[in-house]
Design a protein around this motif. Structure first.
Motif, PDB file in Angstrom:
ATOM      1  N   UNK A  30      -5.737   4.650  -4.796  1.00 17.17           N
ATOM      2  CA  UNK A  30      -5.191   5.967  -4.901  1.00 17.17           C
ATOM      3  C   UNK A  30      -5.799   7.057  -3.970  1.00 17.17           C
ATOM      4  N   UNK A  31      -6.830   6.606  -3.734  1.00 19.01           N
ATOM      5  CA  UNK A  31      -7.592   7.741  -2.714  1.00 19.01           C
ATOM      6  C   UNK A  31      -7.134   7.183  -1.217  1.00 19.01           C
ATOM      7  N   UNK A  32      -7.129   6.019  -1.040  1.00 20.70           N
ATOM      8  CA  UNK A  32      -6.523   5.510   0.305  1.00 20.70           C
ATOM      9  C   UNK A  32      -5.271   6.034   0.689  1.00 20.70           C
ATOM     10  N   UNK A  33      -4.316   5.963  -0.412  1.00 21.29           N
ATOM     11  CA  UNK A  33      -2.897   6.521  -0.229  1.00 21.29           C
ATOM     12  C   UNK A  33      -2.948   8.042  -0.028  1.00 21.29           C
ATOM     13  N   UNK A  34      -3.828   8.528  -0.541  1.00 25.70           N
ATOM     14  CA  UNK A  34      -3.902  10.209  -0.485  1.00 25.70           C
ATOM     15  C   UNK A  34      -4.325  10.374   0.631  1.00 25.70           C
ATOM     16  N   UNK A  35      -5.355   9.785   1.321  1.00 32.40           N
ATOM     17  CA  UNK A  35      -6.098  10.043   2.581  1.00 32.40           C
ATOM     18  C   UNK A  35      -4.935   9.847   3.546  1.00 32.40           C
ATOM     19  N   UNK A  36      -4.063   8.587   3.471  1.00 30.88           N
ATOM     20  CA  UNK A  36      -3.087   8.245   4.422  1.00 30.88           C
ATOM     21  C   UNK A  36      -2.003   9.467   4.489  1.00 30.88           C
ATOM     22  N   UNK A  37      -1.765  10.037   3.354  1.00 26.16           N
ATOM     23  CA  UNK A  37      -0.742  10.995   3.159  1.00 26.16           C
ATOM     24  C   UNK A  37      -1.136  12.275   3.814  1.00 26.16           C
ATOM     25  N   UNK A  38      -2.511  12.540   3.698  1.00 24.47           N
ATOM     26  CA  UNK A  38      -3.189  13.869   4.400  1.00 24.47           C
ATOM     27  C   UNK A  38      -3.062  13.819   5.764  1.00 24.47           C
ATOM     28  N   UNK A  39      -3.362  12.564   6.503  1.00 19.05           N
ATOM     29  CA  UNK A  39      -3.520  12.245   7.700  1.00 19.05           C
ATOM     30  C   UNK A  39      -2.045  12.248   8.335  1.00 19.05           C
ATOM     31  N   UNK A  40      -0.995  11.730   7.510  1.00 18.59           N
ATOM     32  CA  UNK A  40       0.221  11.935   7.899  1.00 18.59           C
ATOM     33  C   UNK A  40       0.860  13.085   8.274  1.00 18.59           C
ATOM     34  N   UNK A  99       6.447   0.971 -10.798  1.00 16.36           N
ATOM     35  CA  UNK A  99       5.597   2.119 -11.255  1.00 16.36           C
ATOM     36  C   UNK A  99       5.520   2.154 -12.808  1.00 16.36           C
ATOM     37  N   UNK A 100       6.634   2.081 -13.380  1.00 14.72           N
ATOM     38  CA  UNK A 100       6.944   2.440 -14.633  1.00 14.72           C
ATOM     39  C   UNK A 100       6.143   1.294 -15.566  1.00 14.72           C
ATOM     40  N   UNK A 111       4.576   9.563  -3.665  1.00 10.36           N
ATOM     41  CA  UNK A 111       4.552  10.276  -4.923  1.00 10.36           C
ATOM     42  C   UNK A 111       4.398   9.190  -5.992  1.00 10.36           C
ATOM     43  N   UNK A 112       5.486   8.370  -6.051  1.00  6.06           N
ATOM     44  CA  UNK A 112       5.837   7.366  -6.870  1.00  6.06           C
ATOM     45  C   UNK A 112       4.624   6.088  -6.714  1.00  6.06           C
ATOM     46  N   UNK A 113       4.214   5.923  -5.521  1.00  2.00           N
ATOM     47  CA  UNK A 113       3.071   4.927  -5.393  1.00  2.00           C
ATOM     48  C   UNK A 113       1.871   5.488  -5.956  1.00  2.00           C
ATOM     49  N   UNK A 114       1.355   6.824  -5.754  1.00  4.26           N
ATOM     50  CA  UNK A 114       0.288   7.624  -6.328  1.00  4.26           C
ATOM     51  C   UNK A 114       0.141   7.438  -7.816  1.00  4.26           C
ATOM     52  N   UNK A 115       1.722   7.679  -8.332  1.00  6.32           N
ATOM     53  CA  UNK A 115       1.685   7.507 -10.009  1.00  6.32           C
ATOM     54  C   UNK A 115       1.390   6.316 -10.207  1.00  6.32           C
ATOM     55  N   UNK A 116       1.849   5.300  -9.749  1.00  6.21           N
ATOM     56  CA  UNK A 116       1.531   4.013 -10.170  1.00  6.21           C
ATOM     57  C   UNK A 116       0.005   3.543 -10.131  1.00  6.21           C
ATOM     58  N   UNK A 117      -0.537   3.978  -9.090  1.00  9.33           N
ATOM     59  CA  UNK A 117      -2.042   3.674  -9.012  1.00  9.33           C
ATOM     60  C   UNK A 117      -2.875   4.653 -10.303  1.00  9.33           C
ATOM     61  N   UNK A 118      -2.309   5.786 -10.201  1.00 11.71           N
ATOM     62  CA  UNK A 118      -3.177   6.785 -11.430  1.00 11.71           C
ATOM     63  C   UNK A 118      -2.936   6.130 -12.827  1.00 11.71           C
ATOM     64  N   UNK A 119      -1.612   5.580 -13.094  1.00 11.62           N
ATOM     65  CA  UNK A 119      -1.489   4.877 -14.275  1.00 11.62           C
ATOM     66  C   UNK A 119      -2.063   3.829 -14.771  1.00 11.62           C
ATOM     67  N   UNK A 120      -2.375   3.083 -13.568  1.00  9.47           N
ATOM     68  CA  UNK A 120      -3.053   1.616 -13.802  1.00  9.47           C
ATOM     69  C   UNK A 120      -4.475   1.726 -13.370  1.00  9.47           C
ATOM     70  N   UNK A 121      -5.002   2.919 -13.086  1.00  6.52           N
ATOM     71  CA  UNK A 121      -6.559   3.337 -12.994  1.00  6.52           C
ATOM     72  C   UNK A 121      -6.915   2.631 -11.785  1.00  6.52           C
TER      73      UNK A 121
END
Length: 498
Positions: free
Chosen positions: A488-498, A446-447, A473-483
């Protein structure tokens, strides 16, 4: 007669042995029946055994007694005992029960419990077992000493069934077994037995009770027994203090007991001193108070105490004081070197300190490399850390642990060498399912924007730790930092469903 004379003559030729302090109650076995004759030289003992093999009829009770006394002092006592056992006629032991008792005690003290129990079952008269506590004590203490606590306690219960007498050493040994088994229930039963036998006020029994209750987590009962002990000695205070220190560190109770102990003129032993130094609150003054006492009594160069002092100052981030203690040590063992290397966890001189240790002739161990690789991780010493890891495996033949490997993964990842960290992990199957190492790899990915490696680490972590939100959170941050907005949306969706 000639053989007996040879043993006796060699014994008298030896210089008088200095009195040695008795071992701690937790490790001693049943005392011998009587004071043994003076020791014999190993060479003489070997010669006597050799002569007996040629003429076994010369083995008489008057010769067997000094031989049994000499055996524990031989460099290879078990082997010589086996040779002697092969020469012993069973009839001789039946005719002389005291010699059978000596033989039982010797086997038990050397950890040869199967032979000792055989003597107990088959060579001792029923009357001896019924009327004498000594053979029972030998076996109970012997089993407790080697960690066979259930066997020790079974014998204790058998004594009650057979009506054998019990003394303070019986209860002390049985309580040590309860301590080892962490069985407060059995310990309370032994406590009741000691009360019924009128031995609950015996100092050694009280010390064993305090240790048992403390180790089983019942500090209230441990303190109650301690306070009721009629004549507390230095061992009693040390046992009580060690129990308190083992439950919550240097609590106010432990501080109170420490000061009362010193006020009554008793001295803490090196184990208690080391424990106090290891458990004091970093922000408090108790550690300094203990250090002052250590200095006044000239104990600061004692190895375990000095190592604990180094550790204390290390935790307080006072490397100068830690070095002062270390440099004043006239002799240093591996523990003291490991302590001072750990103290350099944030200091670039750590590699120099490691080389000093190796140059002194000591071989580093697993803990040494935990300390030095952790320092290399903290300080970003990638080249030095990788070289040390290679030495650990190839030169010192130490199998890397997860802790060693995680330090390397962290070290490489922080330096931006994410692919190298991933390759390092791929070569070690034990790390493929180790969350600590995978989290380090995910953070580094991520860094430094290494999406491919980060996704691999995240996928494994999600399977291993589905409820750990920090990984998402770390994976989301990595996707945010790399555009990577779609990912990012897929991970957020999976997180909400979980």
């Amino acid at each position: 007669m000639a053989l007996t004379a040879a043993v006796t003559h060699a014994s008298r030729a030896l210089p008088r042995r200095r009195h040695r302090r008795a071992p701690a109650p937790s490790t001693r076995l049943a005392p011998p029946l009587t004071a043994p004759p003076p020791p014999t030289r190993p060479a003489t003992l070997d010669r006597v055994l050799s002569d007996l093999e040629a003429q076994p009829r010369l083995l008489t009770p008057s010769l067997l007694a000094p031989l049994l006394a000499a055996l524990p002092l031989h460099p290879s006592p078990r082997r010589r005992l086996a040779a002697l056992r092969g020469l012993l006629p069973v009839s001789l032991l039946h005719r002389h029960p005291d010699l059978a008792l000596r033989l039982l005690h010797l086997h038990a003290s050397l950890g040869l419990l199967a032979y000792a129990h055989h003597i107990f079952d088959h060579l001792l008269p029923a009357r001896t077992r019924r009327e004498r506590v000594f053979p029972w004590n030998c076996l109970i203490a012997g089993y407790a000493h080697v960690g066979r606590y259930d066997d020790a306690l079974a014998l204790y219960l058998q004594m009650d069934e057979e009506g054998a007498p019990r003394d303070g050493f019986t209860f002390e040994s049985a309580l040590r077994a309860c301590t080892g088994a962490r069985s407060a229930e059995l310990g309370r039963a032994v406590h009741r037995g000691a009360v019924s036998a009128g031995l609950a006020a015996d100092v050694s029994v009280c010390d064993a009770l305090v240790e048992m209750y403390a180790q089983c987590g019942d500090m209230a009962m441990a303190r109650k027994v301690f306070d009721a002990t009629p004549e507390r000695d230095a061992v009693s205070w040390n046992v009580m203090l060690a129990g308190l220190l083992g439950h919550g560190g240097l609590s106010p109770q432990a501080t109170e007991v420490w000061r009362r102990m010193l006020g009554e003129g008793h001295k803490p032993d090196s184990v208690v001193l080391s424990t106090m130094l290891c458990h004091h609150p970093d922000e408090g003054k108790q550690g300094l108070e203990v250090h002052a006492w250590v200095i006044r009594h000239g104990l600061e160069t004692e190895l375990s105490v000095a190592s604990a002092l180094i550790g204390m100052y290390s935790r307080k981030n006072e490397l100068g004081h830690a070095l002062s203690v270390f440099e004043s040590m006239p002799v240093r063992d591996l523990a003291s070197w490991n302590a001072i290397i750990s103290a350099h966890n944030q200091d670039f001189r750590v590699l120099m300190m490691f080389r000093r240790m190796v140059d002194s002739g000591l071989q580093p161990n697993e803990a040494t490399f935990v300390a030095v690789l952790s320092a290399c991780d903290n300080l970003g010493l990638v080249e030095g850390g990788m070289r040390l890891f290679s030495e650990m495996e190839n030169k010192y033949r130490i199998q890397p642990t997860v802790q060693h490997c995680t330090s390397v993964v962290n070290m490489l990842g922080k330096a931006g060498m994410v692919n190298e960290a991933y390759e390092f992990m791929s070569k070690r199957m034990c790390l493929s399912s180790e969350p600590t190492a995978l989290r380090a790899l995910l953070r580094a990915s991520s860094a430094h924007g290494n999406i491919r490696t980060g996704e691999v680490a995240a996928k494994k972590l999600f399977a291993l730790e589905p409820d750990n939100a920090h990984n998402f959170v770390t994976l989301i941050k990595m996707y945010e930092n790399t555009g990577k907005l779609e990912e990012l949306e897929n991970v957020k969706k999976e997180d909400d469903e979980g």
